[in-house]
Design an enzyme around this catalytic site. Structure first.
Site, PDB file in Angstrom:
ATOM      1  N   ARG A  81       0.789  -1.223   0.000  1.00 24.76           N
ATOM      2  CA  ARG A  81       0.000   0.000   0.000  1.00 24.76           C
ATOM      3  C   ARG A  81       0.827   1.282   0.000  1.00 24.76           C
ATOM      4  O   ARG A  81       0.594   2.190  -0.800  1.00 24.76           O
ATOM      5  CB  ARG A  81      -0.936   0.068   1.233  1.00 24.76           C
ATOM      6  N   THR A  82       1.770   1.373   0.933  1.00 23.62           N
ATOM      7  CA  THR A  82       2.453   2.657   1.120  1.00 23.62           C
ATOM      8  C   THR A  82       3.261   3.014  -0.128  1.00 23.62           C
ATOM      9  O   THR A  82       3.161   4.132  -0.646  1.00 23.62           O
ATOM     10  CB  THR A  82       3.354   2.600   2.370  1.00 23.62           C
ATOM     11  N   LYS A  98      26.158  -3.581  -0.125  1.00 29.08           N
ATOM     12  CA  LYS A  98      27.629  -3.529  -0.094  1.00 29.08           C
ATOM     13  C   LYS A  98      28.128  -2.835   1.164  1.00 29.08           C
ATOM     14  O   LYS A  98      29.325  -2.595   1.312  1.00 29.08           O
ATOM     15  CB  LYS A  98      28.143  -2.757  -1.314  1.00 29.08           C
ATOM     16  N   ARG A 131      11.119   3.806   3.944  1.00 22.95           N
ATOM     17  CA  ARG A 131      10.694   2.774   4.917  1.00 22.95           C
ATOM     18  C   ARG A 131      11.938   1.999   5.332  1.00 22.95           C
ATOM     19  O   ARG A 131      12.719   1.575   4.479  1.00 22.95           O
ATOM     20  CB  ARG A 131       9.643   1.836   4.331  1.00 22.95           C
ATOM     21  N   HIS A 181       4.454   5.621  11.825  1.00 31.20           N
ATOM     22  CA  HIS A 181       3.991   5.522  10.432  1.00 31.20           C
ATOM     23  C   HIS A 181       3.008   6.683  10.226  1.00 31.20           C
ATOM     24  O   HIS A 181       1.807   6.489  10.098  1.00 31.20           O
ATOM     25  CB  HIS A 181       3.310   4.164  10.239  1.00 31.20           C
TER      26      HIS A 181
END
Ligand code: CP
Length: 311
Positions: free
Chosen positions: A59-60, A88, A109, A137
Site C-alpha cells: 500500500r504505502t 555492499k 521505509r 507511520h
C-alpha cells in the site's frame, strides 16, 4: 505556500498541529477525483520522487508512486534493498545524501526505529517516514484520521477500540498519539504481553485523556463506534515461539456483528495487510471500511507531496 502547513519533513505525527492536519485533509478531499483518475492534474510535473523501501510494502509504496504519477510527476527507487548499495555496506546517511541529489522528495521505509529522523538530518530534500521499525507511520495515521472523518463526519466524539499487537504495531503508536489531539474515548484491546507501550499511555495520562485496557474484543464491542484491528507483527518478535503464543488471538467474523452485538454503524478499520484477524465474510458487511481506508492513502499522499513540494 499553504499557510496552514509549515513542514520540511514528515517524520512523526506528533510534529503536526491540528491546523496542519486540517490542511492535509482539506487538500486530500479535493484530490479524490484525481486519485480516482477522473480528473487530470499536473501539479507535480517535472518533480521526481525517490521511494527507498528497506522493508516490504504494498500500500504505502504503490500509493505514493501512484499519487506522484497521477499528478504528472515521476518516481525512482527500490523496493528490495538487496538490489541497492546497502547490500555492499553503504550507510543510510550516505544513501540519503545521494538520493537527495537525484530527487525532490524521498519516501523512506526502514526496519530501524529512528531511521527517518536520521535521514532528515542528512537530507536537503523533504523526507517522508513510510514506517520506521516498530516506531512510527505518520502517513498511515493521516489516512486513518481522514477515513474516520469521512465515515463519521468528525474525529472527535467517537469511542475507538484499537485491537491486536499494540506493542510492536507502529500504526497504532502514531494513531494513538494523533487521537490524543482530539476528544475521543479510547479502549486498547490486546493480550497482556502486547499492551500499548508505557511511553504512549503515560502521554495520554499527562493530557488527561481517559483510556482503558481490556483483553477481549467482546468485552467492549457493543460500545464502540470504530474498531481498529491490527495484525500481530510476526517479524518483530524475538522468536517464533514468542509469536506462536499470541498468534491468532483475535478473529472478527460476521456472526459476531449481528443483532445487538455491536452498534449498527460500527466502522471496522485495519491498516492492512490482514493475516487472519478479519474473516472474509466481514468484507461484504456495511461495517468493513478497510479497503476504502487503503484507497484513501492516495489522496492523502497526493496532498502531502503537493504541500511538501510547494513548501
Ligand atoms: N498499511 C501499510 O503500511 O501497508 P504496507 O505495509 O503494504 O505498505
Amino acid at each position: 505556500m499553504y499557510e496552514g502547513f509549515k513542514k520540511d519533513h514528515v517524520v512523526r505525527i506528533k510534529d503536526f498541529t491540528l491546523d496542519e492536519m486540517s490542511t492535509v485533509f482539506d487538500l486530500a478531499e479535493k484530490m479524490i477525483p484525481v486519485a480516482e483518475g477522473k480528473k487530470k492534474n499536473d501539479d507535480l510535473e517535472g518533480k521526481l520522487l525517490a521511494t527507498l523501501f528497506f522493508e516490504p510494502s504494498t500500500r504505502t509504496r504503490l500509493s505514493f508512486e501512484g499519487a506522484m504519477k497521477r499528478m504528472s510527476g515521476s518516481c525512482i527507487g527500490f523496493a528490495e534493498p538487496g538490489t541497492s548499495s546497502a547490500k555492499k555496506g553503504e550507510t543510510l546517511a550516505d544513501t540519503i545524501r545521494v538520493a537527495a541529489g537525484y530527487s525532490d522528495i524521498i519516501v523512506l521505509r526502514h526496519p530501524h526505529e529512528g531511521a527517518a529522523q536520521l535521514a532528515a538530518n542528512f537530507s536537503d530534500v523533504p523526507i517522508i517516514n513510510a514506517g520506521d521499525g516498530a516506531g512510527r507511520h505518520p502517513t498511515q495515521t493521516l489516512l486513518d484520521l481522514f477515513t474516520i472523518k469521512r465515515e463519521k463526519g468528525s474525529i472527535s466524539g467517537n469511542h475507538i477500540g484499537i485491537a491486536g499487537d499494540l506493542k510492536y504495531g507502529r500504526t497504532v503508536h502514531s494513531l494513538t498519539n494523533a487521537l490524543s489531539m482530539y476528544d475521543t474515548e479510547l479502549t486498547f484491546i490486546s493480550p497482556p504481553s502486547l499492551r500499548m507501550p508505557d511511553e504512549i499511555t503515560d502521554a495520554l495520562g499527562r493530557k488527561g485523556i481517559e483510556h482503558k485496557e481490556v483483553d477481549g474484543i467482546e468485552d467492549v464491542l457493543d460500545e464502540l463506534d470504530i474498531l481498529y484491528m491490527t495484525r500481530i507483527q510476526r517479524e518483530r518478535f524475538p522468536s517464533e515461539q514468542d509469536y506462536e503464543k499470541v498468534a491468532k488471538t483475535y478473529l472478527i467474523e460476521k456472526h459476531m456483528l449481528e443483532d445487538e452485538m455491536c452498534k449498527e454503524d460500527l466502522t471496522i478499520m485495519h491498516p492492512l495487510p490482514r493475516v487472519d484477524e478479519i474473516a472474509a465474510d466481514v468484507d461484504l458487511t456495511s461495517h468493513a471500511k478497510y479497503f476504502d481506508q487503503a484507497a484513501n492513502g492516495v489522496p492523502i499522499r497526493m496532498a502531502l507531496l503537493k504541500l511538501l513540494s510547494e513548501g
